[in-house]
Motif scaffolding. Structure first.
Motif, mmCIF file in Angstrom:
data_model
loop_
_atom_site.group_PDB
_atom_site.id
_atom_site.type_symbol
_atom_site.label_atom_id
_atom_site.label_comp_id
_atom_site.label_asym_id
_atom_site.label_seq_id
_atom_site.Cartn_x
_atom_site.Cartn_y
_atom_site.Cartn_z
ATOM 1 N N GLN A 145 -17.690 -11.633 -23.407
ATOM 2 C CA GLN A 145 -17.699 -10.289 -23.927
ATOM 3 C C GLN A 145 -18.230 -10.347 -25.340
ATOM 4 O OE1 GLN A 145 -13.798 -8.738 -23.542
ATOM 5 N NE2 GLN A 145 -13.988 -8.441 -21.355
ATOM 6 N N ILE A 146 -19.201 -9.530 -25.628
ATOM 7 C CA ILE A 146 -19.834 -9.530 -26.935
ATOM 8 C C ILE A 146 -19.623 -8.164 -27.571
ATOM 9 C CG2 ILE A 146 -22.018 -9.764 -28.164
ATOM 10 C CD1 ILE A 146 -22.966 -11.543 -25.876
ATOM 11 N N ALA A 147 -19.134 -8.181 -28.788
ATOM 12 C CA ALA A 147 -18.951 -6.923 -29.514
ATOM 13 C C ALA A 147 -19.466 -7.094 -30.927
ATOM 14 C CB ALA A 147 -17.490 -6.528 -29.551
ATOM 15 N N VAL A 148 -20.105 -6.086 -31.408
ATOM 16 C CA VAL A 148 -20.580 -6.080 -32.785
ATOM 17 C C VAL A 148 -19.989 -4.849 -33.435
ATOM 18 C CG1 VAL A 148 -22.607 -5.971 -34.267
ATOM 19 C CG2 VAL A 148 -22.720 -7.202 -32.099
ATOM 20 N N VAL A 169 -21.199 -10.305 -19.805
ATOM 21 C CA VAL A 169 -22.520 -10.911 -19.719
ATOM 22 C C VAL A 169 -22.375 -12.241 -19.004
ATOM 23 C CG1 VAL A 169 -24.470 -11.806 -21.042
ATOM 24 C CG2 VAL A 169 -23.187 -9.859 -21.911
ATOM 25 N N ASN A 170 -23.109 -12.431 -17.949
ATOM 26 C CA ASN A 170 -23.097 -13.709 -17.247
ATOM 27 C C ASN A 170 -24.272 -14.539 -17.741
ATOM 28 O OD1 ASN A 170 -20.852 -13.180 -15.605
ATOM 29 N ND2 ASN A 170 -22.122 -12.002 -14.202
ATOM 30 N N ILE A 171 -23.954 -15.737 -18.220
ATOM 31 C CA ILE A 171 -25.013 -16.621 -18.715
ATOM 32 C C ILE A 171 -24.867 -17.976 -18.063
ATOM 33 C CG2 ILE A 171 -25.223 -15.433 -20.925
ATOM 34 C CD1 ILE A 171 -23.589 -17.720 -22.169
ATOM 35 N N TRP A 217 -18.186 -27.907 -25.022
ATOM 36 C CA TRP A 217 -18.209 -27.862 -26.485
ATOM 37 C C TRP A 217 -17.648 -26.536 -26.977
ATOM 38 C CZ3 TRP A 217 -20.287 -24.662 -30.143
ATOM 39 C CH2 TRP A 217 -20.231 -25.123 -31.466
ATOM 40 N N LEU A 218 -18.070 -25.423 -26.351
ATOM 41 C CA LEU A 218 -17.558 -24.110 -26.745
ATOM 42 C C LEU A 218 -16.040 -24.050 -26.618
ATOM 43 C CD1 LEU A 218 -20.067 -21.547 -25.196
ATOM 44 C CD2 LEU A 218 -19.504 -21.805 -27.616
ATOM 45 N N ALA A 219 -15.527 -24.518 -25.480
ATOM 46 C CA ALA A 219 -14.081 -24.483 -25.254
ATOM 47 C C ALA A 219 -13.343 -25.364 -26.262
ATOM 48 C CB ALA A 219 -13.765 -24.914 -23.828
ATOM 49 N N ALA A 220 -13.857 -26.577 -26.503
ATOM 50 C CA ALA A 220 -13.212 -27.501 -27.433
ATOM 51 C C ALA A 220 -13.265 -26.969 -28.867
ATOM 52 C CB ALA A 220 -13.865 -28.876 -27.351
ATOM 53 N N THR A 221 -14.384 -26.406 -29.250
ATOM 54 C CA THR A 221 -14.533 -25.881 -30.611
ATOM 55 C C THR A 221 -13.609 -24.690 -30.834
ATOM 56 O OG1 THR A 221 -16.824 -26.642 -30.653
ATOM 57 C CG2 THR A 221 -16.189 -24.996 -32.288
ATOM 58 N N ALA A 222 -13.543 -23.790 -29.886
ATOM 59 C CA ALA A 222 -12.645 -22.641 -30.008
ATOM 60 C C ALA A 222 -11.190 -23.110 -30.080
ATOM 61 C CB ALA A 222 -12.850 -21.686 -28.838
ATOM 62 N N LYS A 223 -10.863 -24.114 -29.291
ATOM 63 C CA LYS A 223 -9.500 -24.662 -29.309
ATOM 64 C C LYS A 223 -9.186 -25.288 -30.672
ATOM 65 C CE LYS A 223 -6.511 -27.414 -26.333
ATOM 66 N NZ LYS A 223 -6.494 -28.253 -25.133
ATOM 67 N N LYS A 252 -5.482 -10.435 -31.361
ATOM 68 C CA LYS A 252 -6.809 -9.863 -31.635
ATOM 69 C C LYS A 252 -7.636 -10.746 -32.556
ATOM 70 C CE LYS A 252 -5.761 -5.715 -33.130
ATOM 71 N NZ LYS A 252 -5.692 -4.282 -33.448
ATOM 72 N N GLU A 253 -7.000 -11.696 -33.254
ATOM 73 C CA GLU A 253 -7.721 -12.525 -34.214
ATOM 74 C C GLU A 253 -7.948 -13.959 -33.737
ATOM 75 O OE1 GLU A 253 -5.840 -12.249 -38.048
ATOM 76 O OE2 GLU A 253 -5.490 -10.104 -37.788
ATOM 77 N N ARG A 254 -7.470 -14.314 -32.543
ATOM 78 C CA ARG A 254 -7.648 -15.673 -32.025
ATOM 79 C C ARG A 254 -9.095 -15.901 -31.616
ATOM 80 N NH1 ARG A 254 -2.455 -15.010 -28.388
ATOM 81 N NH2 ARG A 254 -0.942 -14.993 -30.082
ATOM 82 N N VAL A 255 -9.547 -17.142 -31.763
ATOM 83 C CA VAL A 255 -10.940 -17.494 -31.456
ATOM 84 C C VAL A 255 -11.020 -18.108 -30.058
ATOM 85 C CG1 VAL A 255 -12.886 -18.945 -32.125
ATOM 86 C CG2 VAL A 255 -11.492 -17.845 -33.882
ATOM 87 N N TYR A 256 -11.916 -17.567 -29.244
ATOM 88 C CA TYR A 256 -12.194 -18.073 -27.906
ATOM 89 C C TYR A 256 -13.702 -18.254 -27.776
ATOM 90 C CZ TYR A 256 -7.363 -17.027 -26.850
ATOM 91 O OH TYR A 256 -5.998 -17.016 -26.865
ATOM 92 N N PRO A 257 -14.165 -18.955 -26.730
ATOM 93 C CA PRO A 257 -15.613 -19.209 -26.594
ATOM 94 C C PRO A 257 -16.487 -17.961 -26.712
ATOM 95 C CG PRO A 257 -14.439 -20.574 -25.041
ATOM 96 C CD PRO A 257 -13.408 -19.666 -25.681
ATOM 97 N N GLN A 258 -16.051 -16.829 -26.171
ATOM 98 C CA GLN A 258 -16.882 -15.622 -26.255
ATOM 99 C C GLN A 258 -17.087 -15.178 -27.693
ATOM 100 O OE1 GLN A 258 -13.948 -15.684 -24.547
ATOM 101 N NE2 GLN A 258 -12.736 -13.867 -24.948
ATOM 102 N N HIS A 259 -16.119 -15.484 -28.574
ATOM 103 C CA HIS A 259 -16.292 -15.132 -29.984
ATOM 104 C C HIS A 259 -17.368 -16.002 -30.632
ATOM 105 C CE1 HIS A 259 -11.970 -13.914 -29.233
ATOM 106 N NE2 HIS A 259 -12.640 -12.781 -29.389
ATOM 107 N N LEU A 260 -17.428 -17.268 -30.244
ATOM 108 C CA LEU A 260 -18.469 -18.149 -30.777
ATOM 109 C C LEU A 260 -19.848 -17.691 -30.314
ATOM 110 C CD1 LEU A 260 -16.704 -21.603 -30.290
ATOM 111 C CD2 LEU A 260 -16.847 -20.235 -32.377
ATOM 112 N N ILE A 261 -19.953 -17.262 -29.064
ATOM 113 C CA ILE A 261 -21.226 -16.770 -28.540
ATOM 114 C C ILE A 261 -21.618 -15.483 -29.258
ATOM 115 C CG2 ILE A 261 -22.383 -15.835 -26.497
ATOM 116 C CD1 ILE A 261 -20.688 -17.870 -24.859
ATOM 117 N N SER A 262 -20.645 -14.601 -29.479
ATOM 118 C CA SER A 262 -20.909 -13.355 -30.194
ATOM 119 C C SER A 262 -21.417 -13.639 -31.602
ATOM 120 C CB SER A 262 -19.632 -12.515 -30.256
ATOM 121 O OG SER A 262 -19.837 -11.340 -30.978
ATOM 122 N N LEU A 263 -20.813 -14.606 -32.270
ATOM 123 C CA LEU A 263 -21.253 -14.984 -33.608
ATOM 124 C C LEU A 263 -22.662 -15.575 -33.577
ATOM 125 C CD1 LEU A 263 -20.641 -15.220 -36.602
ATOM 126 C CD2 LEU A 263 -19.586 -17.422 -36.135
ATOM 127 N N ALA A 264 -22.969 -16.368 -32.556
ATOM 128 C CA ALA A 264 -24.318 -16.925 -32.423
ATOM 129 C C ALA A 264 -25.349 -15.806 -32.293
ATOM 130 C CB ALA A 264 -24.384 -17.866 -31.215
#
Length: 131
Positions: free
Chosen positions: A41-44, A64-66, A75-81, A94-106
């Motif tokens: 899920q990507i939000a701006v 979004v399916n990628i 790597w995404l899962a480990a980095t978010a963890k 609402k402030e926890r980091v998960y892989p979708q947040h890293l993708i959104s930031l990218a």
């Protein structure tokens, strides 16, 4: 013999004797491997006019399916963890980091990159321009 006292089956309740029985449809769920598609899920956040006292508004979230390599997904899962574990105190959901947040930031970083998108032809070309 009288049929008044005879009870029918519960499944016959509300049906007339001439009504056809609807066919039974079974749905079979097919599991999808995580390495094939990752739903994100990507939000701006859109800035609002803060001088008028309005707060920031969030865009509608979409799935979004990628496709990505398994090593990228891991790597995404480990980095978010790791980011979640960096907090010594509990973090609100609402402030926890998960892989979708890293993708959104990218995506945000790509949007803000000084790249002439009209000139990019391949991923290799984009990599070179981002160096």
């Amino acid at each position: 013999m009288s049929r008044m006292g005879k009870m029918g089956k519960l499944s016959d309740f509300g049906q007339s004797p001439s009504a056809p029985v609807p066919p039974v449809v079974e749905t079979i769920a097919t599991p999808v491997a995580v390495t094939e598609a990752v739903s994100t899920q990507i939000a701006v956040e859109l800035p609002m006019d803060t001088q008028s006292g309005e707060s920031q508004q969030t865009e509608i979230m979409v799935n979004v399916n990628i496709k990505m390599s398994q090593s990228q997904q891991e790597w995404l899962a480990a980095t978010a963890k790791t980011v979640r574990r960096n907090n010594s105190l509990p973090v609100p959901a609402k402030e926890r980091v998960y892989p979708q947040h890293l993708i959104s930031l990218a995506v945000e970083l790509l949007q803000s990159a000084n790249v002439d998108w009209e000139e990019v032809k391949t991923i290799a070309d984009l990599r070179e321009r981002l160096k």
